[in-house]
Motif scaffolding. Sequence first.
Motif, PDB file in Angstrom:
ATOM      1  N   ASP A   1      39.541  49.797  45.257  1.00 27.35           N
ATOM      2  CA  ASP A   1      40.254  48.760  45.999  1.00 27.35           C
ATOM      3  C   ASP A   1      39.820  47.410  45.451  1.00 27.35           C
ATOM      4  OD1 ASP A   1      42.016  47.905  48.175  1.00 27.35           O
ATOM      5  OD2 ASP A   1      40.207  47.137  49.139  1.00 27.35           O
ATOM      6  N   TYR A   2      40.691  46.416  45.583  1.00 18.52           N
ATOM      7  CA  TYR A   2      40.342  45.074  45.129  1.00 18.52           C
ATOM      8  C   TYR A   2      39.804  44.242  46.283  1.00 18.52           C
ATOM      9  CZ  TYR A   2      42.066  45.708  40.422  1.00 18.52           C
ATOM     10  OH  TYR A   2      42.215  46.150  39.134  1.00 18.52           O
TER      11      TYR A   2
ATOM     12  N   PRO B   1      37.424  44.209  41.368  1.00 16.96           N
ATOM     13  CA  PRO B   1      37.517  45.598  41.852  1.00 16.96           C
ATOM     14  C   PRO B   1      36.228  46.085  42.500  1.00 16.96           C
ATOM     15  CG  PRO B   1      37.144  45.586  39.500  1.00 16.96           C
ATOM     16  CD  PRO B   1      37.319  44.143  39.903  1.00 16.96           C
ATOM     17  N   ALA B   2      36.373  47.136  43.296  1.00 14.80           N
ATOM     18  CA  ALA B   2      35.250  47.859  43.886  1.00 14.80           C
ATOM     19  C   ALA B   2      35.622  49.334  43.934  1.00 14.80           C
ATOM     20  CB  ALA B   2      34.919  47.338  45.276  1.00 14.80           C
ATOM     21  N   ILE B   3      34.605  50.195  43.926  1.00 18.94           N
ATOM     22  CA  ILE B   3      34.826  51.638  43.897  1.00 18.94           C
ATOM     23  C   ILE B   3      33.889  52.314  44.878  1.00 18.94           C
ATOM     24  CG2 ILE B   3      34.933  53.701  42.436  1.00 18.94           C
ATOM     25  CD1 ILE B   3      34.917  51.814  39.997  1.00 18.94           C
ATOM     26  N   ALA B   4      34.409  53.239  45.663  1.00 19.84           N
ATOM     27  CA  ALA B   4      33.591  54.142  46.474  1.00 19.84           C
ATOM     28  C   ALA B   4      33.664  55.514  45.818  1.00 19.84           C
ATOM     29  CB  ALA B   4      34.091  54.203  47.913  1.00 19.84           C
ATOM     30  N   TYR B   5      32.507  56.170  45.666  1.00 21.56           N
ATOM     31  CA  TYR B   5      32.503  57.433  44.942  1.00 21.56           C
ATOM     32  C   TYR B   5      31.316  58.291  45.349  1.00 21.56           C
ATOM     33  CZ  TYR B   5      29.096  54.866  42.089  1.00 21.56           C
ATOM     34  OH  TYR B   5      28.010  54.125  41.678  1.00 21.56           O
TER      35      TYR B   5
ATOM     36  N   SER C   1      42.882  58.852  54.915  1.00 18.52           N
ATOM     37  CA  SER C   1      43.324  57.682  54.154  1.00 18.52           C
ATOM     38  C   SER C   1      43.170  56.455  55.033  1.00 18.52           C
ATOM     39  CB  SER C   1      44.797  57.848  53.730  1.00 18.52           C
ATOM     40  OG  SER C   1      45.238  56.723  52.985  1.00 18.52           O
ATOM     41  N   LEU C   2      42.576  55.401  54.480  1.00 20.70           N
ATOM     42  CA  LEU C   2      42.293  54.169  55.222  1.00 20.70           C
ATOM     43  C   LEU C   2      43.199  53.043  54.750  1.00 20.70           C
ATOM     44  CD1 LEU C   2      38.866  52.688  56.170  1.00 20.70           C
ATOM     45  CD2 LEU C   2      40.392  51.310  54.751  1.00 20.70           C
ATOM     46  N   SER C   3      43.612  52.200  55.674  1.00 23.51           N
ATOM     47  CA  SER C   3      44.393  51.007  55.347  1.00 23.51           C
ATOM     48  C   SER C   3      43.990  49.883  56.293  1.00 23.51           C
ATOM     49  CB  SER C   3      45.899  51.296  55.476  1.00 23.51           C
ATOM     50  OG  SER C   3      46.667  50.135  55.191  1.00 23.51           O
ATOM     51  N   ILE C   4      44.058  48.647  55.817  1.00 25.59           N
ATOM     52  CA  ILE C   4      43.762  47.484  56.642  1.00 25.59           C
ATOM     53  C   ILE C   4      45.074  46.906  57.155  1.00 25.59           C
ATOM     54  CG2 ILE C   4      42.598  45.259  56.766  1.00 25.59           C
ATOM     55  CD1 ILE C   4      40.772  47.668  56.127  1.00 25.59           C
TER      56      ILE C   4
ATOM     57  N   ASN D   1      31.929  63.073  50.934  1.00 26.71           N
ATOM     58  CA  ASN D   1      32.979  63.218  49.945  1.00 26.71           C
ATOM     59  C   ASN D   1      34.294  62.611  50.432  1.00 26.71           C
ATOM     60  OD1 ASN D   1      33.952  63.931  47.459  1.00 26.71           O
ATOM     61  ND2 ASN D   1      33.916  66.132  47.812  1.00 26.71           N
ATOM     62  N   LYS D   2      35.243  62.540  49.501  1.00 28.62           N
ATOM     63  CA  LYS D   2      36.618  62.105  49.730  1.00 28.62           C
ATOM     64  C   LYS D   2      36.683  60.729  50.397  1.00 28.62           C
ATOM     65  CE  LYS D   2      38.298  66.834  49.789  1.00 28.62           C
ATOM     66  NZ  LYS D   2      39.085  67.878  50.464  1.00 28.62           N
ATOM     67  N   PRO D   3      36.070  59.704  49.773  1.00 24.12           N
ATOM     68  CA  PRO D   3      36.108  58.365  50.363  1.00 24.12           C
ATOM     69  C   PRO D   3      37.481  57.720  50.228  1.00 24.12           C
ATOM     70  CG  PRO D   3      35.118  58.255  48.198  1.00 24.12           C
ATOM     71  CD  PRO D   3      35.342  59.722  48.493  1.00 24.12           C
ATOM     72  N   SER D   4      37.787  56.857  51.185  1.00 23.85           N
ATOM     73  CA  SER D   4      38.968  55.997  51.118  1.00 23.85           C
ATOM     74  C   SER D   4      38.479  54.584  51.421  1.00 23.85           C
ATOM     75  CB  SER D   4      40.028  56.447  52.131  1.00 23.85           C
ATOM     76  OG  SER D   4      41.202  55.661  52.009  1.00 23.85           O
ATOM     77  N   LEU D   5      38.625  53.678  50.459  1.00 23.97           N
ATOM     78  CA  LEU D   5      37.995  52.358  50.501  1.00 23.97           C
ATOM     79  C   LEU D   5      38.999  51.260  50.817  1.00 23.97           C
ATOM     80  CD1 LEU D   5      35.661  50.320  49.787  1.00 23.97           C
ATOM     81  CD2 LEU D   5      36.413  50.540  47.395  1.00 23.97           C
ATOM     82  N   GLY D   6      38.557  50.304  51.613  1.00 24.01           N
ATOM     83  CA  GLY D   6      39.344  49.102  51.878  1.00 24.01           C
ATOM     84  C   GLY D   6      38.417  47.916  52.081  1.00 24.01           C
ATOM     85  N   HIS D   7      38.991  46.718  52.133  1.00 23.83           N
ATOM     86  CA  HIS D   7      38.212  45.502  52.390  1.00 23.83           C
ATOM     87  C   HIS D   7      38.886  44.695  53.495  1.00 23.83           C
ATOM     88  CE1 HIS D   7      36.708  46.565  48.377  1.00 23.83           C
ATOM     89  NE2 HIS D   7      35.602  45.913  48.737  1.00 23.83           N
ATOM     90  N   LEU D   8      38.083  44.254  54.451  1.00 23.60           N
ATOM     91  CA  LEU D   8      38.590  43.386  55.501  1.00 23.60           C
ATOM     92  C   LEU D   8      38.910  42.016  54.905  1.00 23.60           C
ATOM     93  CD1 LEU D   8      36.115  44.300  58.395  1.00 23.60           C
ATOM     94  CD2 LEU D   8      38.283  45.397  57.767  1.00 23.60           C
ATOM     95  N   PRO D   9      39.678  41.187  55.605  1.00 25.89           N
ATOM     96  CA  PRO D   9      40.058  39.878  55.052  1.00 25.89           C
ATOM     97  C   PRO D   9      38.868  39.013  54.636  1.00 25.89           C
ATOM     98  CG  PRO D   9      41.429  40.390  56.935  1.00 25.89           C
ATOM     99  CD  PRO D   9      40.379  41.462  56.877  1.00 25.89           C
ATOM    100  N   ASP D  10      37.706  39.186  55.291  1.00 27.98           N
ATOM    101  CA  ASP D  10      36.534  38.395  54.931  1.00 27.98           C
ATOM    102  C   ASP D  10      35.738  39.002  53.778  1.00 27.98           C
ATOM    103  OD1 ASP D  10      35.291  40.563  56.084  1.00 27.98           O
ATOM    104  OD2 ASP D  10      34.264  39.434  57.647  1.00 27.98           O
TER     105      ASP D  10
END
Length: 208
Positions: A34-35, A41-45, A127-130, A76-85
Amino acid sequence: QIQFSSGTTEASGDWEIATVDTFTIPRWNYLSVDYQPNGHPAIAYRTSNSLRYASYNGSEWTITTVDDSSSGELTNKPSLGHLPDGTPVIAYWRYNSDADQRLQFARYDGENWSITTIEENAGDHASLSIGPDGNPAIAYDAGYTTLRYAAYDGNNWNFTDVAGRPSYISLQHRPDGQPGIAASLRGSDQLIYATIQDDEWRTENVAG
């Protein structure tokens, strides 16, 4: 190795490849990219004994351990997101046995990761979404029987059942802020799409 590849804007169309982390790749090595709001970029793994988060600041990658699974349980099976901050958040599974799988939610405060169990004895896909309100939401497999949607309102998680027996799941928010979920259904060839209309979840068959 975990590598990150990004395309250039040059006419050659070359890809730039950077090595982010090096370790023995475990079986079923899932990851999520996720950006950050700063455009990097950033990665969860998953490694063989931990869930990690790597973020790029424009010159180097910084790696932190989200959840240590050296005790024998799998993360396992991460789903990554970033909050607005810019706060990174990750939905993932912590697995001990087929009868003991937990959906976890991790949030980083800049120094430590706080981890919350969203549901005990759940399935194995999420699956994660902001959302446009800046709060996270997760679509996931609840106990191999139900496609469930969990939305955080700033204080509590609110749960709604959407459909039955999901397998792979992908969640995004529409431009109007409503969630949309694509999911394949276990035991069939169906691909469905679900979204909220008139305050109710509606599903339609896409294929199968």
